[in-house]
Design a protein around this motif. Structure first.
Motif, PDB file in Angstrom:
ATOM      1  N   ILE A  39       0.850  -1.198   0.000  1.00 26.41           N
ATOM      2  CA  ILE A  39       0.000   0.000   0.000  1.00 26.41           C
ATOM      3  C   ILE A  39       0.882   1.243   0.000  1.00 26.41           C
ATOM      4  O   ILE A  39       0.635   2.197  -0.741  1.00 26.41           O
ATOM      5  CB  ILE A  39      -0.974   0.002   1.194  1.00 26.41           C
ATOM      6  CG1 ILE A  39      -2.007  -1.109   1.036  1.00 26.41           C
ATOM      7  CG2 ILE A  39      -1.668   1.364   1.330  1.00 26.41           C
ATOM      8  CD1 ILE A  39      -2.847  -1.371   2.279  1.00 26.41           C
ATOM      9  N   SER A  44      -2.442   2.349  -3.073  1.00 27.11           N
ATOM     10  CA  SER A  44      -3.780   1.826  -3.349  1.00 27.11           C
ATOM     11  C   SER A  44      -3.947   0.451  -2.712  1.00 27.11           C
ATOM     12  O   SER A  44      -3.073  -0.409  -2.856  1.00 27.11           O
ATOM     13  CB  SER A  44      -3.962   1.720  -4.868  1.00 27.11           C
ATOM     14  OG  SER A  44      -5.037   0.887  -5.209  1.00 27.11           O
ATOM     15  N   ILE A  45      -5.078   0.249  -2.052  1.00 28.09           N
ATOM     16  CA  ILE A  45      -5.396  -1.071  -1.506  1.00 28.09           C
ATOM     17  C   ILE A  45      -5.678  -2.037  -2.655  1.00 28.09           C
ATOM     18  O   ILE A  45      -5.238  -3.190  -2.634  1.00 28.09           O
ATOM     19  CB  ILE A  45      -6.587  -0.997  -0.535  1.00 28.09           C
ATOM     20  CG1 ILE A  45      -6.211  -0.173   0.702  1.00 28.09           C
ATOM     21  CG2 ILE A  45      -7.039  -2.398  -0.113  1.00 28.09           C
ATOM     22  CD1 ILE A  45      -7.352   0.123   1.645  1.00 28.09           C
ATOM     23  N   THR A  46      -6.382  -1.571  -3.674  1.00 30.02           N
ATOM     24  CA  THR A  46      -6.695  -2.414  -4.827  1.00 30.02           C
ATOM     25  C   THR A  46      -5.424  -2.912  -5.505  1.00 30.02           C
ATOM     26  O   THR A  46      -5.279  -4.104  -5.786  1.00 30.02           O
ATOM     27  CB  THR A  46      -7.555  -1.630  -5.845  1.00 30.02           C
ATOM     28  OG1 THR A  46      -8.744  -1.207  -5.195  1.00 30.02           O
ATOM     29  CG2 THR A  46      -7.904  -2.478  -7.047  1.00 30.02           C
ATOM     30  N   TYR A  56      -9.608  -7.996  -3.133  1.00 26.69           N
ATOM     31  CA  TYR A  56      -9.752  -6.654  -2.580  1.00 26.69           C
ATOM     32  C   TYR A  56     -10.453  -6.709  -1.231  1.00 26.69           C
ATOM     33  O   TYR A  56     -10.053  -6.032  -0.292  1.00 26.69           O
ATOM     34  CB  TYR A  56     -10.528  -5.757  -3.547  1.00 26.69           C
ATOM     35  CG  TYR A  56     -10.843  -4.409  -2.952  1.00 26.69           C
ATOM     36  CD1 TYR A  56      -9.869  -3.427  -2.849  1.00 26.69           C
ATOM     37  CD2 TYR A  56     -12.117  -4.125  -2.456  1.00 26.69           C
ATOM     38  CE1 TYR A  56     -10.144  -2.195  -2.284  1.00 26.69           C
ATOM     39  CE2 TYR A  56     -12.407  -2.899  -1.891  1.00 26.69           C
ATOM     40  CZ  TYR A  56     -11.419  -1.931  -1.808  1.00 26.69           C
ATOM     41  OH  TYR A  56     -11.694  -0.719  -1.235  1.00 26.69           O
ATOM     42  N   TRP A  60      -9.046  -5.243   2.189  1.00 32.79           N
ATOM     43  CA  TRP A  60      -9.817  -4.226   2.908  1.00 32.79           C
ATOM     44  C   TRP A  60     -10.100  -4.685   4.343  1.00 32.79           C
ATOM     45  O   TRP A  60      -9.971  -3.896   5.279  1.00 32.79           O
ATOM     46  CB  TRP A  60     -11.114  -3.928   2.162  1.00 32.79           C
ATOM     47  CG  TRP A  60     -11.900  -2.836   2.822  1.00 32.79           C
ATOM     48  CD1 TRP A  60     -12.991  -2.987   3.615  1.00 32.79           C
ATOM     49  CD2 TRP A  60     -11.618  -1.437   2.781  1.00 32.79           C
ATOM     50  NE1 TRP A  60     -13.423  -1.763   4.067  1.00 32.79           N
ATOM     51  CE2 TRP A  60     -12.589  -0.791   3.576  1.00 32.79           C
ATOM     52  CE3 TRP A  60     -10.640  -0.672   2.164  1.00 32.79           C
ATOM     53  CZ2 TRP A  60     -12.611   0.590   3.755  1.00 32.79           C
ATOM     54  CZ3 TRP A  60     -10.661   0.713   2.344  1.00 32.79           C
ATOM     55  CH2 TRP A  60     -11.636   1.325   3.130  1.00 32.79           C
ATOM     56  N   VAL A  75      -3.568   3.219   7.985  1.00 27.96           N
ATOM     57  CA  VAL A  75      -3.846   3.470   6.573  1.00 27.96           C
ATOM     58  C   VAL A  75      -5.042   4.406   6.495  1.00 27.96           C
ATOM     59  O   VAL A  75      -6.062   4.170   7.129  1.00 27.96           O
ATOM     60  CB  VAL A  75      -4.165   2.154   5.812  1.00 27.96           C
ATOM     61  CG1 VAL A  75      -4.528   2.440   4.363  1.00 27.96           C
ATOM     62  CG2 VAL A  75      -3.003   1.178   5.897  1.00 27.96           C
ATOM     63  N   THR A  77      -7.724   6.171   3.762  1.00 31.07           N
ATOM     64  CA  THR A  77      -8.236   5.940   2.412  1.00 31.07           C
ATOM     65  C   THR A  77      -8.993   7.159   1.928  1.00 31.07           C
ATOM     66  O   THR A  77      -9.521   7.939   2.727  1.00 31.07           O
ATOM     67  CB  THR A  77      -9.160   4.720   2.369  1.00 31.07           C
ATOM     68  OG1 THR A  77     -10.255   4.928   3.267  1.00 31.07           O
ATOM     69  CG2 THR A  77      -8.412   3.449   2.758  1.00 31.07           C
ATOM     70  N   GLN A  78      -9.038   7.284   0.609  1.00 34.17           N
ATOM     71  CA  GLN A  78      -9.803   8.348  -0.033  1.00 34.17           C
ATOM     72  C   GLN A  78     -10.684   7.693  -1.079  1.00 34.17           C
ATOM     73  O   GLN A  78     -10.192   6.913  -1.897  1.00 34.17           O
ATOM     74  CB  GLN A  78      -8.857   9.354  -0.684  1.00 34.17           C
ATOM     75  CG  GLN A  78      -9.571  10.493  -1.352  1.00 34.17           C
ATOM     76  CD  GLN A  78      -8.583  11.490  -1.951  1.00 34.17           C
ATOM     77  OE1 GLN A  78      -7.410  11.498  -1.626  1.00 34.17           O
ATOM     78  NE2 GLN A  78      -9.068  12.314  -2.845  1.00 34.17           N
ATOM     79  N   GLY A  85      -9.505   7.230  -6.230  1.00 32.04           N
ATOM     80  CA  GLY A  85      -9.296   7.019  -4.805  1.00 32.04           C
ATOM     81  C   GLY A  85      -7.845   6.738  -4.524  1.00 32.04           C
ATOM     82  O   GLY A  85      -6.965   6.949  -5.357  1.00 32.04           O
ATOM     83  N   ALA A  87      -4.957   5.185  -1.160  1.00 31.46           N
ATOM     84  CA  ALA A  87      -4.695   4.857   0.234  1.00 31.46           C
ATOM     85  C   ALA A  87      -3.294   5.327   0.575  1.00 31.46           C
ATOM     86  O   ALA A  87      -2.393   5.313  -0.270  1.00 31.46           O
ATOM     87  CB  ALA A  87      -4.821   3.355   0.461  1.00 31.46           C
ATOM     88  N   GLU A  88      -3.138   5.748   1.802  1.00 34.03           N
ATOM     89  CA  GLU A  88      -1.849   6.254   2.264  1.00 34.03           C
ATOM     90  C   GLU A  88      -1.518   5.612   3.603  1.00 34.03           C
ATOM     91  O   GLU A  88      -2.362   5.574   4.506  1.00 34.03           O
ATOM     92  CB  GLU A  88      -1.923   7.768   2.411  1.00 34.03           C
ATOM     93  CG  GLU A  88      -0.668   8.391   2.954  1.00 34.03           C
ATOM     94  CD  GLU A  88      -0.816   9.890   3.185  1.00 34.03           C
ATOM     95  OE1 GLU A  88       0.131  10.468   3.723  1.00 34.03           O
ATOM     96  OE2 GLU A  88      -1.876  10.460   2.861  1.00 34.03           O
TER      97      GLU A  88
END
Length: 120
Positions: A39, A44-46, A56, A60, A75, A77-78, A85, A87-88
């Motif tokens: 990530i 990105s989580i995806t 996914y 998640w 983490v 998410t946006q 979107g 994730a950070e």
């Protein structure tokens, strides 16, 4: 211990380390560590899930569990939209990654030392 083992095979100690709650709810281990690292690298989580061959939903769920058990989110998410979107990994998440990598390295060194001590 070597006298108990077959002479034609080489042996070593192996293991994994993870941290869990007193109720045995897993918090962090090598798999979740890899997810956090992916990530962090991919944003990105995806994308992280895809890179790891994980669904996914599973990724998640793991992120949700990590965030729920941590004192602060690991983490952020946006949601998607015009800019997409993402994730950070937070500063706390980055700190956890570093500390767990260090712990894992110390554990692996312990296993190597014990393998030598047991004359495997």
């Amino acid at each position: 211990m070597r006298n108990l083992l077959r002479d034609d095979l080489k042996f070593q100690l192996s293991g994994r380390i993870w941290m869990e709650t007193a109720d045995e709810e897993r918090f962090i281990g090598i798999g979740r560590l890899e997810l956090l690292t992916q990530i962090q690298n991919l944003g990105s989580i995806t994308k992280a899930a895809k890179e790891m061959g994980m669904s996914y939903k599973r990724a998640w769920d793991l992120v949700t569990s990590l965030n729920a058990l941590a004192g602060r989110p690991l983490v952020l998410t946006q949601a998607g939209g015009k800019r997409g979107g993402g994730a950070e990994v937070t500063a706390e998440g980055k700190q956890l990654i570093q500390r767990f990598f260090t712990l894992q390295a110390r554990f692996e060194e312990f296993l190597r030392a014990e393998t030598t001590r047991l004359d495997l």
